[in-house]
Design a protein around this motif. Sequence first.
Motif, PDB file in Angstrom:
ATOM      1  N   ASP A 123       7.342   9.439   4.010  1.00 18.38           N
ATOM      2  CA  ASP A 123       6.576  10.794   3.786  1.00 18.38           C
ATOM      3  C   ASP A 123       6.994  11.990   3.999  1.00 18.38           C
ATOM      4  O   ASP A 123       6.595  13.061   3.721  1.00 18.38           O
ATOM      5  N   ASP A 153       0.925  -1.427  -0.048  1.00 14.86           N
ATOM      6  CA  ASP A 153       0.102  -0.029  -0.057  1.00 14.86           C
ATOM      7  C   ASP A 153       0.785   1.319  -0.018  1.00 14.86           C
ATOM      8  O   ASP A 153       0.330   2.318  -0.335  1.00 14.86           O
ATOM      9  N   MET A 154       2.019   0.979   0.329  1.00 17.45           N
ATOM     10  CA  MET A 154       2.946   2.359   0.460  1.00 17.45           C
ATOM     11  C   MET A 154       4.039   2.388  -0.740  1.00 17.45           C
ATOM     12  O   MET A 154       4.999   3.062  -0.845  1.00 17.45           O
ATOM     13  N   ASP A 155       3.871   1.446  -1.687  1.00 18.08           N
ATOM     14  CA  ASP A 155       4.801   1.329  -2.760  1.00 18.08           C
ATOM     15  C   ASP A 155       5.975   0.810  -2.458  1.00 18.08           C
ATOM     16  O   ASP A 155       7.200   1.097  -3.091  1.00 18.08           O
ATOM     17  N   LYS A 157       6.295   4.628   7.344  1.00 14.96           N
ATOM     18  CA  LYS A 157       5.601   5.579   6.423  1.00 14.96           C
ATOM     19  C   LYS A 157       5.826   7.003   6.864  1.00 14.96           C
ATOM     20  O   LYS A 157       6.092   7.957   5.973  1.00 14.96           O
TER      21      LYS A 157
END
Length: 394
Positions: free
Chosen positions: A393, A323-325, A389
């Motif tokens: 990010d 989902d976070m690549d 994450k």
Amino acid sequence: MNETGLSEEEIRNILNDSKGQDLKYERVLSSMCTYPHKIAVQAHMQFIESNMGDFGLFRGTYNLEKEILSLIGDLLHKADAVGYMTTGGTESNIQAIRSMRNLFLQSSEYQNSANSSKNSDNKCARPNLVVPDSAHFSFDKVSDILDVELRKASLDDELKVSVESVRSLIDENTIGLVAIAGSTEFGQVDPIKELSDIALEKNIFLHVDAAFGGFVLPFMKKSYEFDFKLPGVTSIAIDPHKMGLSTIPSGVLLFRDFHQLESLKADTPYLTVSTQYTLTGTRSGAAVAATYAVMNFLGKEGYRKTVSRCMELTHYLLEKLKDMDVYPLIEPVMNVVALEVPKCDLVRSRLAKEFNWQVSITQNPHGLRLVIMPHVSFEMIDSFVADLKKILDS
Ligand code: 0PR
């Protein structure tokens, strides 16, 4: 040292303080060790003074060691394999290669070439060992200690050793090959069937380093050919102190034939037993008792459950990372994951500094490495992924 000792309470306080500085495994995703099983810890304490270096004094512990060897031999498809309990993968690897080298130096071909080189200026060639490029650094120690040239075979796209590369490195001074069943960095398994065929064809030894994978592969749903079932495999290293849930120091080295073990023999005239095959003299009987206890307590069913949970957690982690690549460098074979993460050295140090997570780094290819050991939980993964994450990010 002080003239007079400290009180028990003072010692306890110092130890508690030191223990407080140690990391708890709940923040560790870099280690191939974990909390030992409770029953192993109890057995370890019960046999704390037992010394396998003079096992004539500790017959009971010695019998436990014999039982462990036949249990692990049976697990690896050779119940009558011979060997002993080492301090771990490093000692097992040193001793396996030492046996190869000793037998090679004693061989008639080598003796003949040594005799003919005495009559000429040719120096006797140095024995060499062909290992995968992914081999654990203990093989660099092996090379240094035993004066054996290390020839590193390249890896294929899946980070398994290339069989062609292995073949191209073998010559008349090759004492043997090494295959890895669960590589340290990637948890990959080499094409051991093919390497076994080459070893038979060339009449050389094949040592399988299953220090990590030995307590994983036999308990997976998919079956892997990596052990004595393959006729070319002549020795195996397998560590109960990693996925075997035993206490440190628990390693096991097994040989197919007694003459391999015999090549390590040293006379020990003043002990209760007259010979030793081990590298160390004094040896922990506590680790023997711990390994016996946990293997018999868990049985195959217990290890299957442990491995299956680690694999479930590994797949859970990968799903969340998708989902976070973030993707793995190779599809994980076992509970070792190497992730393709940009600036992974920086990410690793930020994970440690900002969130107290311990992860490690793979060298080639470069990636963020996680080992999903039995101390890992779903909550731990959720919290790790959330912290990763935040870093990615920012
Ligand atoms: N062979 C393989 C395939 C290994 O992965 C290891 C250790 C060894 C041999 C050597 O085993 P010993 O360290 O028992 O002698 N692999 C891990 C490593 O060196 C060991 C480890 C364990 C590292 C716990 C960190 C840690 O926290 O990376």
